[in-house]
Design a protein around this motif. Structure first.
Motif, mmCIF file in Angstrom:
data_model
loop_
_atom_site.group_PDB
_atom_site.id
_atom_site.type_symbol
_atom_site.label_atom_id
_atom_site.label_comp_id
_atom_site.label_asym_id
_atom_site.label_seq_id
_atom_site.Cartn_x
_atom_site.Cartn_y
_atom_site.Cartn_z
ATOM 1 N N SER A 191 22.368 0.782 1.848
ATOM 2 C CA SER A 191 22.363 -0.702 1.951
ATOM 3 C C SER A 191 21.287 -1.232 2.800
ATOM 4 O O SER A 191 21.259 -0.460 3.874
ATOM 5 N N LEU A 192 20.564 -2.151 2.284
ATOM 6 C CA LEU A 192 19.251 -2.407 2.927
ATOM 7 C C LEU A 192 19.648 -3.598 3.990
ATOM 8 O O LEU A 192 20.294 -4.512 3.368
ATOM 9 N N THR A 193 19.044 -3.603 5.227
ATOM 10 C CA THR A 193 19.022 -4.917 5.977
ATOM 11 C C THR A 193 18.111 -5.865 5.469
ATOM 12 O O THR A 193 17.275 -5.391 4.689
ATOM 13 N N ASP A 194 18.231 -7.189 5.862
ATOM 14 C CA ASP A 194 17.182 -8.174 5.406
ATOM 15 C C ASP A 194 15.773 -7.361 5.800
ATOM 16 O O ASP A 194 14.688 -7.693 5.312
ATOM 17 N N LEU A 195 15.560 -7.072 7.174
ATOM 18 C CA LEU A 195 14.425 -6.797 7.473
ATOM 19 C C LEU A 195 13.907 -5.327 6.717
ATOM 20 O O LEU A 195 12.627 -5.627 6.392
ATOM 21 N N ASP A 196 14.731 -4.415 6.395
ATOM 22 C CA ASP A 196 14.229 -3.418 5.595
ATOM 23 C C ASP A 196 13.717 -4.056 4.199
ATOM 24 O O ASP A 196 12.608 -3.459 3.557
ATOM 25 N N GLU A 238 14.649 -4.008 -8.584
ATOM 26 C CA GLU A 238 14.514 -2.577 -8.621
ATOM 27 C C GLU A 238 14.812 -1.673 -7.402
ATOM 28 O O GLU A 238 15.154 -0.607 -7.352
ATOM 29 N N ILE A 239 14.388 -2.418 -6.163
ATOM 30 C CA ILE A 239 14.526 -1.791 -4.764
ATOM 31 C C ILE A 239 16.384 -1.559 -4.485
ATOM 32 O O ILE A 239 16.938 -0.767 -4.094
#
Length: 316
Positions: free
Chosen positions: A3-8, A201-202
């Motif tokens: 799971s990606l954070t907004d910053l990531d 894609e990410i």
């Protein structure tokens, strides 16, 4: 799947933002607002007060032109929303400022056109501007994914509205100006649409959820303008912007570009979001057909009423 954070997410998308910023700067055309305004028609309003008969624009074209202008006027609110979603660093900040500068050009040219040609009552336009900007436009901080999804649809919707307004103006200078503005809006849409494609894609499942949420809650940025609902109905009936146009010219083409049916690697929530998008688009299509039928029935009733009035006058 992590799971990606907004910053990531912003960091992973930054190279795509840089690439699309370079692309945009390479193809965006510099244009001068004053070159799209017939200054030779200008008259002092103190010497010749405005009257409705001075406008050469059909009523619905004037209404749509004014709504589009008021939307462009609210740029400070939109700039704040863009920056809150993307931040002010790197290519993101550069894009936000460039986008704001280009959008500001639209309101300059559009207002100058209306004033010089006496297309609208200058006092009404200014009072509506004050009303709109004092109210502003706000949404909760949606994060980068929902912001990208929203502006992808919104920029194309704005482009279509400007383009169709120009067509119904029945005045070549107005159409030329609004075609120029619509071209800018299309380039802005492409930037955002390409960023969403990269996000798919990410982080496909999270991006699909953002697309679903923005599709289902979409509203034109003019919401909040004084008497917006009544004017929006008139614009819809005139075929400038309605549910059929929203489905056919905005939602469907953007979704086709993203190739949602071909996405792989979705989790359960992502699969559900995709199913909900498909169901929503089908429901939107049905609603558009019903609205078209309703407008056709209303047109037929008006035509019958006009015919009866004409017949009564002929027999009097």
């Amino acid at each position: 799947m992590r799971s990606l954070t907004d910053l990531d997410l912003l960091r992973e998308l930054e190279p795509v933002a840089e690439e699309n910023l370079r692309r945009h700067l390479g193809i965006a055309v510099e244009w001068m607002p004053h070159e799209y305004v017939p200054w030779g028609l200008a008259r002092d309003f103190d010497e010749l007060p405005w009257e409705p008969g001075q406008s050469v624009l059909p009523t619905v074209a004037r209404i749509s032109f004014e709504l589009n202008l008021l939307t462009e006027d609210n740029l400070p609110s939109y700039h704040r929303l863009i920056v809150s979603g993307f931040g002010q660093d790197s290519a993101w900040g550069t894009w936000a400022n460039r986008w704001t500068a280009e959008e500001g050009r639209h309101s300059i040219a559009m207002r100058d056109y209306l004033m010089v040609t006496r297309g609208s009552d200058p006092q009404v336009v200014e009072r509506d501007r004050m009303f709109q900007m004092c109210n502003g436009y706000d949404r909760p901080n949606l994060g980068p994914l929902r912001t990208l999804a929203y502006v992808s649809f919104q920029e194309l919707a704005t482009r279509v509205s400007h383009r169709n307004t120009g067509r119904v103006c029945a005045e070549p200078i107005a159409e030329r100006l609004l075609t120029r503005v619509a071209t800018d809006e299309n380039l802005h849409m492409i930037f955002y649409r390409n960023l969403v494609a990269a996000a798919l894609e990410i982080s496909p499942s999270a991006t699909l959820a953002a697309i679903r949420d923005e599709l289902m809650g979409f509203e034109m940025p003019g919401v909040g303008i004084r008497d917006f609902r009544r004017k929006a109905i008139q614009i819809a009936q005139a075929g400038i912007y309605n549910l059929r146009i929203h489905h056919d010219d905005v939602v469907a083409p953007v979704l086709r570009q993203w190739r949602l049916a071909e996405l792989e690697g979705l989790d359960a929530a992502g699969e559900q979001a995709r199913d909900e998008i498909v169901a929503f688009v089908a429901a939107l299509d049905d609603a558009a057909s019903r609205q078209t039928e309703k407008f056709a029935e209303a047109d037929a009733r008006r035509a019958r009423a006009d015919a009866r009035r004409t017949e009564a006058m002929a027999s009097a």
